[in-house]
Design a protein around this motif. Structure first.
Motif, PDB file in Angstrom:
ATOM      1  N   GLY A 170      -7.117  -5.136   4.462  1.00 44.17           N
ATOM      2  CA  GLY A 170      -7.185  -3.528   4.970  1.00 44.17           C
ATOM      3  C   GLY A 170      -6.145  -2.965   4.120  1.00 44.17           C
ATOM      4  N   GLY A 171      -5.825  -3.197   3.030  1.00 45.39           N
ATOM      5  CA  GLY A 171      -5.366  -2.600   1.775  1.00 45.39           C
ATOM      6  C   GLY A 171      -3.623  -2.633   2.387  1.00 45.39           C
ATOM      7  N   MET A 172      -2.955  -1.702   1.521  1.00 41.79           N
ATOM      8  CA  MET A 172      -1.424  -1.497   1.690  1.00 41.79           C
ATOM      9  C   MET A 172      -0.866  -0.922   3.164  1.00 41.79           C
ATOM     10  N   ASP A 173       0.215  -1.241   3.566  1.00 40.40           N
ATOM     11  CA  ASP A 173       0.683  -0.689   4.823  1.00 40.40           C
ATOM     12  C   ASP A 173       1.517   0.491   4.410  1.00 40.40           C
ATOM     13  N   ASN A 174       0.996   1.570   4.887  1.00 39.57           N
ATOM     14  CA  ASN A 174       1.689   3.145   4.617  1.00 39.57           C
ATOM     15  C   ASN A 174       2.783   3.068   5.566  1.00 39.57           C
TER      16      ASN A 174
END
Length: 293
Positions: A170-174
């Motif tokens: 899910g990619g990086m956590d913004n």
């Protein structure tokens, strides 16, 4: 085992039209890698200036340079994620707009990624920075970079991840304004993916050269990593011990900037940086339960 000759998409998050971006793009044009790659500028500002610059850039065709609109949310993690969504490469490589990658940067990442899911390299600060900036922010030795007392991590200014792995996670956590790279690396390893790190410094990393930006960044670093530590305590991340926190504050008091630098061995900018980091660390430590006995 991952392929040794992947297609690569280089993703550069950009918060505004940075005049330093062109030096990074020129460095990318000089890569010695024998794999095909393209470059995506992930525009977190969305005011048109970055996209116009990319559209008319002299390296546009050579780098297969494109601009991705990442203005929906503020944050480097969001910009990286939007870039990853638009990327076509098997391997996603990440760097920053104000640094300068060495000629061997992509080759080093590709070689490491043949054996690991997420990879990173050390960085160096000698090339781009003034003596004052270096005195404010001493650089960790290459062999000690990417380490924590919990799990290792890939530095966001020099990292790569297989596209399938990045999207699976899910990619990086913004939600993190700092230490997104650390959080992503930890989450990947806890999910069973492997992380490799090369201690060869193949990125010239640019430090903050002005006091206020340096202190703002320092607070975010202290706050962000302490927040991360608190959130990951249930997964086994050790707490910041009260005794250790107290010893850091005692050291700051003993080396206060009112004393001569010849006695403290610490420049005033370095002391201020350390102080602000500890303030951020303490605030997040209390808020997120990162401090324990």
């Amino acid at each position: 085992m991952h392929t040794a000759h992947p297609s690569i998409s280089v993703i550069i998050p950009v918060g505004s039209l940075d005049p330093l971006l062109d030096a990074q793009l020129q460095a990318l044009a000089e890569q010695d890698v024998d794999c095909p790659f393209d470059v995506l500028i992930s525009d977190n500002a969305g005011d048109g200036r970055v996209s116009d610059h990319v559209a008319s850039h002299p390296l546009r065709d050579r780098l297969q340079l494109t601009c991705v609109d990442a203005s929906q949310q503020v944050g480097a993690a969001h910009a990286r994620n939007r870039g990853a969504e638009s990327a076509s490469g098997d391997l996603l490589a990440f760097c920053d707009s104000d640094d300068v990658v060495h000629t061997s940067w992509l080759t080093t990442l590709v070689q490491k990624a043949s054996s690991f899911d997420v990879v990173g390299t050390a960085v160096e600060t000698v090339t781009l920075n003034s003596a004052r900036a270096l005195s404010w922010t001493p650089t960790t030795e290459p062999e000690k970079q990417g380490r924590t007392d919990f799990l290792p991590f890939a530095i966001g200014a020099s990292m790569a991840c297989w596209a399938s792995v990045y999207r699976d996670l899910g990619g990086m956590d913004n939600r993190f304004r700092a230490s997104q790279d650390v959080e992503f690396s930890w989450r990947a390893q806890l999910a069973g993916y492997t992380l490799g790190f090369s201690d060869e410094p193949v990125v010239a990393y640019r430090l903050r050269a002005e006091l206020r930006p340096m202190l703002r960044q320092s607070f975010r670093l202290g706050f962000g990593f302490s927040k991360l530590r608190g959130i990951y305590r249930p997964q086994g991340c050790p707490a910041l011990k009260v005794r250790r926190v107290a010893s850091w504050w005692m050291a700051l008091l003993l080396r206060n900037p009112l004393l001569p630098t010849s006695l403290t061995g610490m420049s005033r900018g370095h002391w201020l940086r350390a102080f602000v980091i500890r303030v951020g660390e303490l605030r997040a430590g209390i808020r997120y339960g990162a401090i324990g006995w």
